[in-house]
Design a protein around this motif. Structure first.
Motif, PDB file in Angstrom:
ATOM      1  N   LYS B 292       1.155  -1.239   0.442  1.00 29.93           N
ATOM      2  CA  LYS B 292      -0.092   0.230   0.261  1.00 29.93           C
ATOM      3  C   LYS B 292       0.879   1.484  -0.028  1.00 29.93           C
ATOM      4  CE  LYS B 292      -3.822  -2.044   2.439  1.00 29.93           C
ATOM      5  NZ  LYS B 292      -4.274  -2.335   3.990  1.00 29.93           N
ATOM      6  N   ASP B 293       1.916   1.542   0.740  1.00 26.50           N
ATOM      7  CA  ASP B 293       2.955   2.295   0.627  1.00 26.50           C
ATOM      8  C   ASP B 293       3.819   3.159  -0.633  1.00 26.50           C
ATOM      9  OD1 ASP B 293       5.287   0.777   0.632  1.00 26.50           O
ATOM     10  OD2 ASP B 293       5.747   1.365   2.497  1.00 26.50           O
ATOM     11  N   GLY B 294       3.514   1.884  -1.393  1.00 24.75           N
ATOM     12  CA  GLY B 294       4.141   1.491  -2.856  1.00 24.75           C
ATOM     13  C   GLY B 294       5.175   0.572  -3.278  1.00 24.75           C
ATOM     14  N   THR B 295       5.388   0.329  -1.660  1.00 17.11           N
ATOM     15  CA  THR B 295       7.474  -0.465  -1.844  1.00 17.11           C
ATOM     16  C   THR B 295       7.308  -2.072  -3.074  1.00 17.11           C
ATOM     17  OG1 THR B 295       7.611  -0.292   0.658  1.00 17.11           O
ATOM     18  CG2 THR B 295       8.840  -1.931  -0.499  1.00 17.11           C
ATOM     19  N   LEU B 296       7.767  -1.901  -4.127  1.00 20.49           N
ATOM     20  CA  LEU B 296       7.763  -3.158  -5.115  1.00 20.49           C
ATOM     21  C   LEU B 296       8.033  -4.539  -4.091  1.00 20.49           C
ATOM     22  CD1 LEU B 296       9.454  -0.816  -7.704  1.00 20.49           C
ATOM     23  CD2 LEU B 296       6.538  -1.535  -7.305  1.00 20.49           C
ATOM     24  N   VAL B 297       7.235  -4.815  -4.303  1.00 20.35           N
ATOM     25  CA  VAL B 297       7.611  -6.115  -3.656  1.00 20.35           C
ATOM     26  C   VAL B 297       8.406  -7.314  -4.776  1.00 20.35           C
ATOM     27  CG1 VAL B 297       7.265  -8.600  -1.906  1.00 20.35           C
ATOM     28  CG2 VAL B 297       6.040  -6.140  -2.262  1.00 20.35           C
ATOM     29  N   ALA B 298       7.254  -7.817  -5.946  1.00 23.07           N
ATOM     30  CA  ALA B 298       7.292  -9.057  -6.734  1.00 23.07           C
ATOM     31  C   ALA B 298       7.504  -9.062  -8.494  1.00 23.07           C
ATOM     32  CB  ALA B 298       6.770 -10.016  -5.860  1.00 23.07           C
ATOM     33  N   GLN B 324      18.815  -4.680 -16.235  1.00 26.43           N
ATOM     34  CA  GLN B 324      18.282  -3.736 -16.276  1.00 26.43           C
ATOM     35  C   GLN B 324      16.449  -4.100 -16.079  1.00 26.43           C
ATOM     36  OE1 GLN B 324      20.825  -0.228 -17.507  1.00 26.43           O
ATOM     37  NE2 GLN B 324      22.125  -1.667 -18.290  1.00 26.43           N
ATOM     38  N   ILE B 325      16.078  -4.847 -15.739  1.00 27.73           N
ATOM     39  CA  ILE B 325      14.353  -4.868 -16.632  1.00 27.73           C
ATOM     40  C   ILE B 325      13.793  -3.685 -15.569  1.00 27.73           C
ATOM     41  CG2 ILE B 325      14.503  -7.364 -17.773  1.00 27.73           C
ATOM     42  CD1 ILE B 325      14.133  -8.303 -14.759  1.00 27.73           C
ATOM     43  N   ASN B 326      14.380  -3.717 -14.249  1.00 28.02           N
ATOM     44  CA  ASN B 326      13.853  -3.636 -13.353  1.00 28.02           C
ATOM     45  C   ASN B 326      13.811  -1.298 -12.887  1.00 28.02           C
ATOM     46  OD1 ASN B 326      11.916  -5.698 -12.509  1.00 28.02           O
ATOM     47  ND2 ASN B 326      13.614  -6.032 -11.251  1.00 28.02           N
ATOM     48  N   GLY B 327      14.635  -0.991 -14.394  1.00 31.76           N
ATOM     49  CA  GLY B 327      15.535  -0.233 -14.146  1.00 31.76           C
ATOM     50  C   GLY B 327      15.796   0.615 -13.452  1.00 31.76           C
ATOM     51  N   PRO B 328      15.586   1.761 -12.562  1.00 28.29           N
ATOM     52  CA  PRO B 328      16.583   2.091 -11.278  1.00 28.29           C
ATOM     53  C   PRO B 328      16.080   2.097 -10.139  1.00 28.29           C
ATOM     54  CG  PRO B 328      15.800   3.846 -11.811  1.00 28.29           C
ATOM     55  CD  PRO B 328      14.921   2.801 -12.949  1.00 28.29           C
ATOM     56  N   TYR B 329      15.263   0.603  -9.966  1.00 27.49           N
ATOM     57  CA  TYR B 329      14.092  -0.062  -8.953  1.00 27.49           C
ATOM     58  C   TYR B 329      14.605  -0.905  -8.514  1.00 27.49           C
ATOM     59  CZ  TYR B 329      11.653   3.849 -10.708  1.00 27.49           C
ATOM     60  OH  TYR B 329      11.236   5.275 -11.791  1.00 27.49           O
ATOM     61  N   ARG B 330      14.680  -1.375  -7.119  1.00 29.66           N
ATOM     62  CA  ARG B 330      15.269  -2.531  -6.227  1.00 29.66           C
ATOM     63  C   ARG B 330      13.228  -3.588  -5.530  1.00 29.66           C
ATOM     64  NH1 ARG B 330      14.783  -0.614  -1.079  1.00 29.66           N
ATOM     65  NH2 ARG B 330      16.722   0.518  -1.346  1.00 29.66           N
ATOM     66  N   ILE B 331      13.650  -4.551  -5.982  1.00 28.46           N
ATOM     67  CA  ILE B 331      12.245  -5.612  -6.382  1.00 28.46           C
ATOM     68  C   ILE B 331      13.309  -7.232  -6.157  1.00 28.46           C
ATOM     69  CG2 ILE B 331      10.755  -6.615  -7.699  1.00 28.46           C
ATOM     70  CD1 ILE B 331      10.954  -4.618  -9.264  1.00 28.46           C
ATOM     71  N   PRO B 332      12.753  -7.422  -4.480  1.00 25.64           N
ATOM     72  CA  PRO B 332      13.360  -8.718  -3.871  1.00 25.64           C
ATOM     73  C   PRO B 332      13.218  -9.746  -4.712  1.00 25.64           C
ATOM     74  CG  PRO B 332      12.073  -7.525  -2.857  1.00 25.64           C
ATOM     75  CD  PRO B 332      12.022  -6.550  -3.803  1.00 25.64           C
ATOM     76  N   ASN B 333      12.008  -9.643  -5.693  1.00 28.78           N
ATOM     77  CA  ASN B 333      11.516 -10.774  -6.455  1.00 28.78           C
ATOM     78  C   ASN B 333      11.417 -11.183  -7.497  1.00 28.78           C
ATOM     79  OD1 ASN B 333      11.741 -12.847  -2.650  1.00 28.78           O
ATOM     80  ND2 ASN B 333      10.130 -10.986  -2.462  1.00 28.78           N
ATOM     81  N   VAL B 334      12.436 -11.462  -7.673  1.00 26.99           N
ATOM     82  CA  VAL B 334      12.058 -11.397  -9.989  1.00 26.99           C
ATOM     83  C   VAL B 334      12.472 -12.513 -10.225  1.00 26.99           C
ATOM     84  CG1 VAL B 334      12.621 -10.083 -11.647  1.00 26.99           C
ATOM     85  CG2 VAL B 334      13.406  -9.224  -9.695  1.00 26.99           C
ATOM     86  N   TRP B 335      11.314 -12.996 -11.006  1.00 26.03           N
ATOM     87  CA  TRP B 335      11.344 -13.978 -11.630  1.00 26.03           C
ATOM     88  C   TRP B 335      11.513 -13.274 -13.525  1.00 26.03           C
ATOM     89  CZ3 TRP B 335       7.793 -16.217 -16.155  1.00 26.03           C
ATOM     90  CH2 TRP B 335       8.123 -17.239 -16.166  1.00 26.03           C
ATOM     91  N   PHE B 336      12.652 -13.789 -14.569  1.00 27.19           N
ATOM     92  CA  PHE B 336      12.550 -12.946 -15.319  1.00 27.19           C
ATOM     93  C   PHE B 336      12.780 -14.254 -17.192  1.00 27.19           C
ATOM     94  CE2 PHE B 336      14.693 -11.834 -19.154  1.00 27.19           C
ATOM     95  CZ  PHE B 336      14.060 -10.036 -19.713  1.00 27.19           C
ATOM     96  N   ILE B 379       6.466  10.973  -8.031  1.00 31.90           N
ATOM     97  CA  ILE B 379       8.305  11.320  -7.592  1.00 31.90           C
ATOM     98  C   ILE B 379       8.330   9.968  -6.413  1.00 31.90           C
ATOM     99  CG2 ILE B 379       9.902  12.429  -6.614  1.00 31.90           C
ATOM    100  CD1 ILE B 379       9.387  12.670  -9.388  1.00 31.90           C
ATOM    101  N   GLU B 380       7.296   9.920  -4.969  1.00 32.53           N
ATOM    102  CA  GLU B 380       7.532   9.576  -4.344  1.00 32.53           C
ATOM    103  C   GLU B 380       8.020   8.178  -4.303  1.00 32.53           C
ATOM    104  OE1 GLU B 380       8.225  10.875  -0.533  1.00 32.53           O
ATOM    105  OE2 GLU B 380       7.909  12.944  -2.381  1.00 32.53           O
ATOM    106  N   VAL B 381       6.824   7.387  -5.266  1.00 32.61           N
ATOM    107  CA  VAL B 381       6.579   5.969  -5.984  1.00 32.61           C
ATOM    108  C   VAL B 381       8.442   5.407  -5.464  1.00 32.61           C
ATOM    109  CG1 VAL B 381       5.890   4.374  -7.014  1.00 32.61           C
ATOM    110  CG2 VAL B 381       4.447   5.506  -5.632  1.00 32.61           C
ATOM    111  N   ARG B 382       8.950   6.451  -6.991  1.00 33.48           N
ATOM    112  CA  ARG B 382       9.872   6.431  -7.181  1.00 33.48           C
ATOM    113  C   ARG B 382      11.157   6.398  -6.456  1.00 33.48           C
ATOM    114  NH1 ARG B 382       6.468   8.041 -11.321  1.00 33.48           N
ATOM    115  NH2 ARG B 382       7.112   6.628 -13.641  1.00 33.48           N
ATOM    116  N   MET B 383      10.999   7.411  -5.535  1.00 38.21           N
ATOM    117  CA  MET B 383      12.304   7.335  -4.527  1.00 38.21           C
ATOM    118  C   MET B 383      11.869   6.302  -3.451  1.00 38.21           C
ATOM    119  SD  MET B 383      13.941  10.716  -4.480  1.00 38.21           S
ATOM    120  CE  MET B 383      14.094  12.500  -4.888  1.00 38.21           C
ATOM    121  N   LYS B 384      11.100   5.778  -3.266  1.00 37.98           N
ATOM    122  CA  LYS B 384      10.844   4.247  -1.738  1.00 37.98           C
ATOM    123  C   LYS B 384      11.385   3.642  -3.075  1.00 37.98           C
ATOM    124  CE  LYS B 384       7.060   5.196   0.678  1.00 37.98           C
ATOM    125  NZ  LYS B 384       6.489   5.091   1.632  1.00 37.98           N
TER     126      LYS B 384
END
Lengths: 150, 420, 293
Positions: B292-298, B324-336, B379-384
């Protein structure tokens, strides 16, 4: 067939096919390689020259129709070793990147300033609208022209 | 320093550009130089049955005609050697040159090209990469339309546990994105000039973005040692990635050796659009879980890259993309899973942020949608979610000196984002 | 056989050369003929007759009842003409916004007409202007309404031996207020072929009644066309937003847009409604009354 015209102030004589385009005559027969071939359909402006003072795409001009006329290319803007102010400012203002559109761009600006020494920004942009710069350096080109007319 | 910072420093070549003195490859005229044009067939997919060049060879002014038989090692490629210099069995995209003619001028070369006779059997083409992946689709290459990654169909990347990540998410969004093919459209069409000296050593003038790579490939195709081929990298009238792949060089080199004369091949604008490389049109299915707070999980991605008729850099493009599939964002669980698929279209290749640009469009569109769903400032979503020092990418690189936060903060400030 | 080349110095000489060689290609500004030569689309070219030295075809003349524009008048000259901007706004607009400076310097209004592209910019302007084409041969001079000039894509009513000499633009009668609007959309501001181009001329009397309406549209059929059925909606009525809405709603039924590399027919059907509304509103003088357009 034989065609005579004035190239950068000097009369020249060339033997051409009626369907030969001015671009090829200038490049292949007269060694004026500043005139570039970018599309051969009048879309890009890399081959632009002045024909009796008017800007034209030399790729759309059939060589025999130039008979008796006067053709000016960027080489013709250099007088007694002095380059034209357009050539100078485009260089100084980083109005060139890959350089392939530059000679045509210089001629388009020359055609503009000959008729309109104090163009507005909109008039500058309209004057170079037929000269594609794929490096997208238009802003610097406009600034270079403005530095001349300011 | 006082003479540089704050001053306009003209580029070293700018006066040459404005006075028309820069010598591009097409501005090279050598004594006795020949001009190349090529024979093509009017369909995108065909089996070649017979090639007859006898009438073309008889045209006055023609100095050399070559087919696949004249190419010492016809097949080349960065990862998979699947691309012929001149095709022997199949034509796989519209406008693919089959026979090359060198003549005293372009008109004569065109006249000879019109006299080349190519018998062919038209085959069903496939243009859509998803269709090309279906069992039973027309085969662009024998053995299937999916390029292999070490025996696997897909380039696979796994980080964490993606299903667990979705279970922990407050929201899950899922989209399918498509991008369009792009042509580089540099002003200077592809052009090269090749000449061979008496000992058979070759000099090639070309506007290459990858000089050594060209040299390496040309030596492979000709089957000659690397010291016998010299590449003169000439001023480039725009590249944007599109002059990374060899284009006119092989044919010029072979014709120069065959005729003993300098040979020039300059593509027309039509050829640029038809047969030069383009940025691939990609299909991206992307499922993303977030709090809900915009944090990417998976995130789960199924990525299809249309490589066109041949692999060329395709496999490399996919490998480059994965980091670079997730751009400049941190995602802890990824399946590609990323597929490189053949279609009956011109070959795709590098263009300004090779392979990455397409995925950015999908990635950032989802970031906007996440902002809408959560009601947060985009911007906040991205910053987070920004990457920072010490983070590990799905492809296992450990990051250091990450400057994205400072960059974004500077942009926020310069653009006056919070005042709008 | 090598290609023959003639460069007649007068119109009569040009007609004489063409009479002997009706299969030769006429060359004016070259902006349509030469790309085709360069792209090797022209097979069996026999000869070229270059018209560029014929001074009498380069005139713009105002007469009492009409304005004459010679076929060889370039778009640059039309764009620079204050007379045409004031009295033939759509024709001026088409040339002012056509192509690029170099194209406008070379390309001619006659060339645009004879090329008969479905999206010709001057073509739709001349249709809306109710213009007449002045066609001449050694044997006959005739005036053909531009609405009857186009036969198919690239085909016109010109017969072997005939040359398009110029166009006549009729002036509005006294007591009639003529409103004009030209709307076009292309992929680029400079250079590009129109995706849709529309020219509208509406003649209103002092009571505000529409006495004539002419709508020229490009890229909606194999040639530039008049949309007669839509024009009839307005004739002898007072111009209103509801009539404009009616025309916009009905336009779909009267067009068959082309599908090409510039745009799809689907897109053209969408965009013509927007441009048609703008054009009718501007030409009728209603545009200033409402801001939604």
């Amino acid at each position: 067939m034989e065609v005579r015209f004035v190239l950068n102030g000097t009369e020249v004589k060339v033997d051409v096919k009626p369907t030969a385009i001015l671009t090829d005559i200038l490049r292949d027969k007269l060694g004026v390689t500043s005139v570039k071939k970018g599309c051969e359909t009048g879309d890009c402006g890399a081959c632009a020259v002045l024909l009796d003072g008017e800007l034209v795409n030399s790729c759309l001009v059939l060589a025999p129709t130039v008979a008796g006329k006067s053709v000016t290319t960027v080489e013709g803007l250099i007088v007694n070793g002095e380059i034209d102010i357009i050539q100078k400012r485009l260089a100084e203002y980083h109005g060139t990147q890959c350089g392939y559109c530059t000679p045509g761009m210089v001629m388009a600006i020359k055609a503009l300033l000959n008729k309109n020494p104090k163009p507005s920004e909109a008039e500058i942009r309209r004057a170079i609208s037929g000269n594609l710069c794929r490096c997208t350096g238009y802003q610097k080109i406009v600034e270079a022209v403005q530095s001349i007319t300011a | 320093m006082g003479k540089v910072i704050g001053h306009r420093i003209p580029l070293y070549d700018s006066y040459r550009h404005t006075t028309g003195q820069t010598r591009y490859v097409d501005d090279i005229y050598l004594p006795g130089m020949l001009y190349v044009k090529t024979a093509k067939i009017p369909v995108p997919h065909a089996r070649i049955l017979n090639i007859d060049t006898t009438a073309a060879e008889r045209v006055a002014g023609v100095a050399g005609v070559i087919t696949h038989k004249d190419v010492p090692n016809n097949y080349w490629g960065a990862f998979v050697q699947d691309q012929p210099v001149l095709p022997d069995k199949f034509v796989r995209f519209l406008g693919q040159p089959v026979v090359a003619v060198a003549a005293v001028d372009e008109d004569t070369a065109y006249e000879a090209v019109d006299k080349v006779k190519i018998d062919y059997e038209e085959l069903t083409p496939v243009f859509d990469p998803e269709e090309a992946m279906h069992p039973g689709a027309p085969e662009v290459h024998e053995g299937g339309n999916i390029a292999k990654f070490g025996g696997y169909d897909a380039m696979m990347v796994r980080l964490g546990d993606v299903e667990k990540g979705f279970a922990e998410s407050d929201y899950i969004i899922e989209h399918k994105f498509r991008t369009a093919m792009n042509e580089h459209a540099f002003l200077e069409p592809h052009c090269s000039v090749a000449e061979a000296d008496a000992s058979g050593h070759i000099t090639i003038y070309t506007a290459s973005q990858t000089t050594s790579w060209h040299q390496f490939l040309i030596c492979g195709v000709l089957g000659v040692p690397i010291n016998t081929v010299r590449i003169v990298s000439s001023p480039t009238g725009g590249g944007f990635g599109g002059k990374s792949n060899p284009a006119t060089e092989f044919v010029c080199a072979i014709l120069a050796r065959k005729t003993g004369k300098p040979v020039k091949w300059r593509w027309t604008r039509e050829e640029e659009f038809l047969i030069s490389t383009v940025r691939s049109a990609d299909i991206m299915w992307m499922k993303t879980g977030f709090k809900k707070d915009g944090t990417l999980v998976a995130r789960k991605i199924r990525y299809i890259q249309d490589t066109g008729a041949y692999n060329d850099f395709g496999t490399y493009g996919m490998m480059k993309l994965t980091s670079q599939i997730n751009g400049p964002y941190r995602i802890p669980n990824v399946w590609f899973d990323g597929y490189v698929v053949y279609t009956n279209k011109q070959v795709t290749g590098p263009m300004r942020g090779y392979s990455i640009t397409q995925s950015v469009s999908a990635n950032e569109t989802q970031m906007e949608i996440i902002a809408e769903i959560t009601g947060l400032d985009p911007i906040e979503v991205r910053m987070k979610n920004l990457l920072q020092d010490g983070d590990i990418l799905p492809t296992q690189q450990v990051l250091e000196a990450v400057g994205v936060r400072e960059t974004l903060e500077a942009v926020i400030k310069a653009s006056g984002w919070y005042n709008k | 056989m090598s290609v023959q080349y003639y460069s007649p110095g007068s119109f009569t000489e040009a007609l004489q050369v063409l009479e002997r060689n009706s299969n030769y290609t006429l060359l004016a500004g070259g902006t349509d003929v030469v790309p085709r030569l360069n792209l090797r689309q022209v097979k069996d070219l026999q000869g070229l007759i270059y018209l560029g030295n014929i001074v009498e075809m380069k005139k713009i003349v105002e007469h009492n009842e009409h304005i004459f524009i010679g076929a060889l008048v370039t778009h640059a000259r039309i764009a620079a003409s204050e007379l045409l901007k004031q009295k033939a706004y759509n024709v001026w607009y088409a040339s002012y916004h056509m192509g690029t400076p170099a194209i406008r310097n070379a390309g001619t209004i006659g060339g645009n007409l004879v090329n008969a592209s479905p999206a010709g910019d001057s073509c739709v302007a001349l249709l809306a202007a109710g213009a007449l084409a002045s066609i001449k041969s050694l044997h006959e001079n005739r005036l053909v309404p531009v609405k009857e000039f186009f036969v198919d894509k690239g085909k016109t009513v010109l017969k072997p031996g005939e040359i398009l000499y110029g166009v006549h633009l009729p002036k509005a009668a006294t007591g009639i207020k003529k409103g004009c609007s030209y709307q076009r959309i292309g992929t680029l501001k400079g250079s590009s072929t129109a995706i849709i181009n529309i020219a509208v001329e509406i003649e209103q009397d002092t009571e505000g009644m529409c006495r004539a309406c002419r709508i020229g549209a490009g890229a909606v059929a194999s040639t530039s066309v008049r949309l007669y059925s839509l024009e009839e909606i307005f004739v002898d009525k007072k111009m209103s937003w509801s009539l404009i809405e009616q025309a916009v709603n009905e336009v779909d039924a009267y067009i068959n847009p082309i599908d090409d590399t510039y745009a799809t027919a689907w897109y053209r059907r969408k965009v013509i409604k927007v441009l048609l509304k703008r054009a009718l509103a501007e030409a009728s003088g209603l545009a200033s009354e409402q801001e939604e357009v």
